[in-house]
Scaffold this active site. Structure first.
Site, PDB file in Angstrom:
ATOM      1  N   CYS A 174       1.320  -1.230  -0.264  1.00  0.00           N
ATOM      2  CA  CYS A 174      -0.193   0.434   0.150  1.00  0.00           C
ATOM      3  C   CYS A 174       0.772   1.256  -0.157  1.00  0.00           C
ATOM      4  CB  CYS A 174      -0.796   0.290   1.205  1.00  0.00           C
ATOM      5  SG  CYS A 174      -0.314  -0.583   3.125  1.00  0.00           S
TER       6      CYS A 174
HETATM    7  P1  NAP Z   1      -9.377  -5.574  -1.277  1.00  0.00           P
HETATM    8  O1  NAP Z   1      -9.756  -6.606  -2.357  1.00  0.00           O
HETATM    9  O2  NAP Z   1     -10.284  -4.624  -1.089  1.00  0.00           O
HETATM   10  O3  NAP Z   1      -9.267  -6.926  -0.087  1.00  0.00           O
HETATM   11  C1  NAP Z   1      -9.134  -6.964   1.297  1.00  0.00           C
HETATM   12  C2  NAP Z   1     -10.337  -7.987   2.503  1.00  0.00           C
HETATM   13  O4  NAP Z   1     -11.563  -7.532   2.706  1.00  0.00           O
HETATM   14  C3  NAP Z   1     -10.446  -8.828   2.436  1.00  0.00           C
HETATM   15  O5  NAP Z   1      -9.992 -10.332   3.265  1.00  0.00           O
HETATM   16  C4  NAP Z   1     -11.159  -9.115   0.832  1.00  0.00           C
HETATM   17  O6  NAP Z   1     -11.332 -10.618   0.902  1.00  0.00           O
HETATM   18  C5  NAP Z   1     -12.114  -8.639   2.332  1.00  0.00           C
HETATM   19  N1  NAP Z   1     -13.762  -8.642   1.212  1.00  0.00           N
HETATM   20  C6  NAP Z   1     -13.759  -7.995   0.470  1.00  0.00           C
HETATM   21  N2  NAP Z   1     -15.194  -7.377   0.215  1.00  0.00           N
HETATM   22  C7  NAP Z   1     -15.218  -7.305   1.409  1.00  0.00           C
HETATM   23  C8  NAP Z   1     -16.926  -6.991   1.619  1.00  0.00           C
HETATM   24  N3  NAP Z   1     -17.996  -6.764   0.866  1.00  0.00           N
HETATM   25  N4  NAP Z   1     -17.189  -7.051   3.162  1.00  0.00           N
HETATM   26  C9  NAP Z   1     -16.172  -7.630   4.529  1.00  0.00           C
HETATM   27  N5  NAP Z   1     -14.644  -7.527   3.591  1.00  0.00           N
HETATM   28  C10 NAP Z   1     -14.280  -8.090   2.304  1.00  0.00           C
HETATM   29  O7  NAP Z   1      -7.677  -6.068  -0.617  1.00  0.00           O
HETATM   30  P2  NAP Z   1      -6.886  -6.951  -1.134  1.00  0.00           P
HETATM   31  O8  NAP Z   1      -6.499  -7.699  -2.465  1.00  0.00           O
HETATM   32  O9  NAP Z   1      -6.601  -8.097  -0.427  1.00  0.00           O
HETATM   33  O10 NAP Z   1      -5.406  -6.175  -0.708  1.00  0.00           O
HETATM   34  C11 NAP Z   1      -4.764  -4.999  -1.948  1.00  0.00           C
HETATM   35  C12 NAP Z   1      -5.155  -3.695  -1.238  1.00  0.00           C
HETATM   36  O11 NAP Z   1      -5.034  -3.537  -0.565  1.00  0.00           O
HETATM   37  C13 NAP Z   1      -4.909  -2.505  -2.045  1.00  0.00           C
HETATM   38  O12 NAP Z   1      -5.528  -1.449  -2.432  1.00  0.00           O
HETATM   39  C14 NAP Z   1      -3.433  -1.702  -0.502  1.00  0.00           C
HETATM   40  O13 NAP Z   1      -3.146  -0.533  -1.269  1.00  0.00           O
HETATM   41  C15 NAP Z   1      -4.482  -2.143   0.472  1.00  0.00           C
HETATM   42  N6  NAP Z   1      -3.753  -2.255   1.715  1.00  0.00           N
HETATM   43  C16 NAP Z   1      -3.711  -0.807   2.841  1.00  0.00           C
HETATM   44  C17 NAP Z   1      -2.515  -0.912   3.559  1.00  0.00           C
HETATM   45  C18 NAP Z   1      -2.412   0.084   4.576  1.00  0.00           C
HETATM   46  O14 NAP Z   1      -2.336   0.092   5.259  1.00  0.00           O
HETATM   47  N7  NAP Z   1      -3.581   1.106   3.955  1.00  0.00           N
HETATM   48  C19 NAP Z   1      -1.480  -2.134   3.158  1.00  0.00           C
HETATM   49  C20 NAP Z   1      -1.982  -3.288   2.632  1.00  0.00           C
HETATM   50  C21 NAP Z   1      -2.964  -3.444   1.143  1.00  0.00           C
HETATM   51  P3  NAP Z   1     -11.400 -11.608  -0.135  1.00  0.00           P
HETATM   52  O15 NAP Z   1      -9.749 -12.642   0.635  1.00  0.00           O
HETATM   53  O16 NAP Z   1     -12.440 -11.980  -1.177  1.00  0.00           O
HETATM   54  O17 NAP Z   1      -9.968 -10.563  -0.937  1.00  0.00           O
END
Ligand code: NAP
Ligand code: MG
Length: 479
Positions: free
Chosen positions: A281
């Protein structure tokens, strides 16, 4: 070796695994088969957490802290094994994975020690013979929802402060990284965490995750992931006034000024852009150079990019692993194709990937309004643009919906301080990569990168997981 990963509910491993996770570096390596939970399992986990929470909150804080410290030791002993699973499951290099597992153990130590520290404060009172003090109370059952890119460190920095503060936790990790998740749970369970205090519910976000964050008995949600999902969770959980902490996307920029050391600036940007396969991120994805340095910087960056040839993270000399999944690869390739069609040029990369191995990509000549400059790519891709001076650079950095981290490479202290004051981001790095954090310093973003209410990490994390109660303690003197 394929490992089955069950849910962990009320102290028992349960459920029939069906979701198959294959090593992104090697399609013949079936890493794990995990349970794909629905609302039923999420509900059972919340019920187990509700049953266990008051007993846990009533346990001495030092005893709660001791469990975390013991779990840190266990995780430390298992670090090599856990890191190898992380490499196979997520695609990191061995060095990155081992660093992450050790970080998770240190996070458990840091928050474990919190069991011995004072919380709350004592205040002077205007009333006679009265003491006023505040107590930090646990919130109750908290939901933790985490992404795949730091599959053990991010969960640790949410779960550890939640537990030491007396909350019970239900955790939905990213489906892609259930095996790594199970190692954290196992270390805490083996360290003696009572049943129900930490529950693991594997599965898809749209099912298990949605059920969890909408559950009326969940008092708070801590989420890290994409901005779209985060904003949706904010709405769902905010409707019942649950406390919500979101850390979301970023479009992190680095400014390189004429006076910078060109080779060091290039190495700093390369580490931030291509390390962790750009899947952080905090990854650097935009660079603004002033006119006197841009040519030298690009030549140096191209050289640095050559040091990040992608490969299977299980091999010792590999510095950059594959992209995590086909879906992620398609997203990244979409950005690169669009940039090509919009007239941008490429100095390195942008060629056909080999499986999920994508070479580091340097984009030049993109318009400031182009997608590749404005939106989160989440891969080893960096766009380099020219700006006339520091003022214009700061405006460009701040012209974003995101505000997570930003960096500047300069030898001039006044420019560095000016940038630190004016960059609209949660974390500023001077002459250091935008990635890489200390576990004891507050972390979080502004604007669409964060709820910008409670910070994570450091003692700031404890504030999110507790509420403050004020006690007036009067004592009447005899007679
Ligand atoms: P994501 O697709 O938003 O998923 C994050 C988590 O949320 C996963 O466990 C996902 O399940 C779950 N999720 C999805 N839809 C949901 C819903 N409707 N209700 C509850 N939970 C739900 O993110 P990702 O692809 O795993 O990670 C990449 C993103 O994370 C990037 O945008 C990155 O910038 C961000 N990130 C931010 C930080 C920070 O500290 N700011 C740190 C690391 C990463 P699934 O298993 O189905 O995907
Ligand atoms: Mg995702």
């Amino acid at each position: 070796m394929t490992t089955t990963v069950q849910n962990f509910i009320a102290g028992l491993w349960t459920g029939d695994p069906s979701y198959e996770r294959v090593n992104p570096a090697d399609p013949s390596d079936l890493v794990a088969v995990a349970v794909s939970s629905t609302g039923k399992e999420a509900g059972a986990a919340v019920a187990a957490a509700s049953d266990a929470q008051s007993g846990w909150a009533g346990t001495a804080p030092t005893a709660r802290g001791r469990v975390l410290l013991d779990a840190a030791e266990l995780l430390g002993h298992r670090a090599q094994e856990v890191a190898l699973d992380l490499v196979r499951e997520e695609g990191k290099t061995r060095t990155e994975a081992l660093g992450e597992v050790r970080r998770a153990a240190d996070v458990l130590r840091y928050f474990g020690a919190q069991g011995w520290r004072a919380t709350g404060e004592v205040l002077p009172s205007s009333f006679p013979d009265t003491m006023v003090y505040t107590r930090r109370e646990a919130l109750g059952v908290v939901a933790v929802v985490t992404p795949w890119n730091f599959p053990i460190a991010i969960p640790a920095w949410k779960i550890a402060p939640a537990l030491v503060s007396g909350n019970a936790v239900v955790w939905k990790p990213a489906e892609l990284t259930s095996l790594t998740a199970s190692h954290l749970v196992r270390s805490l369970a083996d360290a003696g965490l009572p049943p129900g205090v930490l529950n693991l519910v594997n599965g898809r976000g749209s099912e298990a995750g949605e059920a969890l964050v909408s559950h009326p008995d969940v008092a708070a949600v801590s989420f890290t992931g994409s901005t779209d999902v985060g904003l949706h969770i904010h709405e769902v959980a905010g409707r019942r006034r649950a406390r919500v902490q979101l850390e979301m996307g970023g479009k992190n920029a680095v400014v390189v000024l004429d006076d910078a050391d060109v080779a060091r600036a290039a190495a700093t940007v390369a580490a931030g852009a291509f390390g962790l396969t750009g899947q952080a991120c905090t990854a650097t994805s935009r660079v603004y150079c002033t006119p006197g340095i841009i040519d030298g910087f690009l030549a140096s960056l191209e050289k640095s990019a050559g040091e990040f040839e992608p490969g299977d993270g299980r091999k010792d000399d590999v510095r950059m692993g594959p992209v995590v999944s086909d879906a992620q690869l398609r997203t990244i390739r979409g950005f690169v194709e669009k940039a090509k069609n919009d007239g941008a040029s490429f100095l390195h990369g942008a060629d056909e990937p080999d499986g999920l191995f994508l070479r580091p990509t340097i984009v030049t000549g993109a318009k400031p309004t182009a997608d590749i400059v404005r939106n989160e790519v989440f891969g080893p891709v960096v766009a380099v643009l020219e700006v006339p001076d520091l003022d214009a650079a700061i405006d460009a950095v701040n012209d974003s919906r995101y505000g997570l981290t930003a960096g500047i490479c300069t030898r001039d202290l006044a420019s560095a301080q000016e940038f630190a004051a004016r960059a609209k981001v949660g974390v500023v790095k001077v002459n250091r990569p935008t990635t890489g954090l200390d576990l004891n310093a507050p972390f979080g973003g502004v604007r669409d990168s964060s709820t910008n209410t409670y910070r994570e990490q450091g003692m700031a994390a404890v504030e999110f997981y507790t509420w403050s109660k004020t006690v007036y303690l009067g004592h009447d003197r005899p007679g």
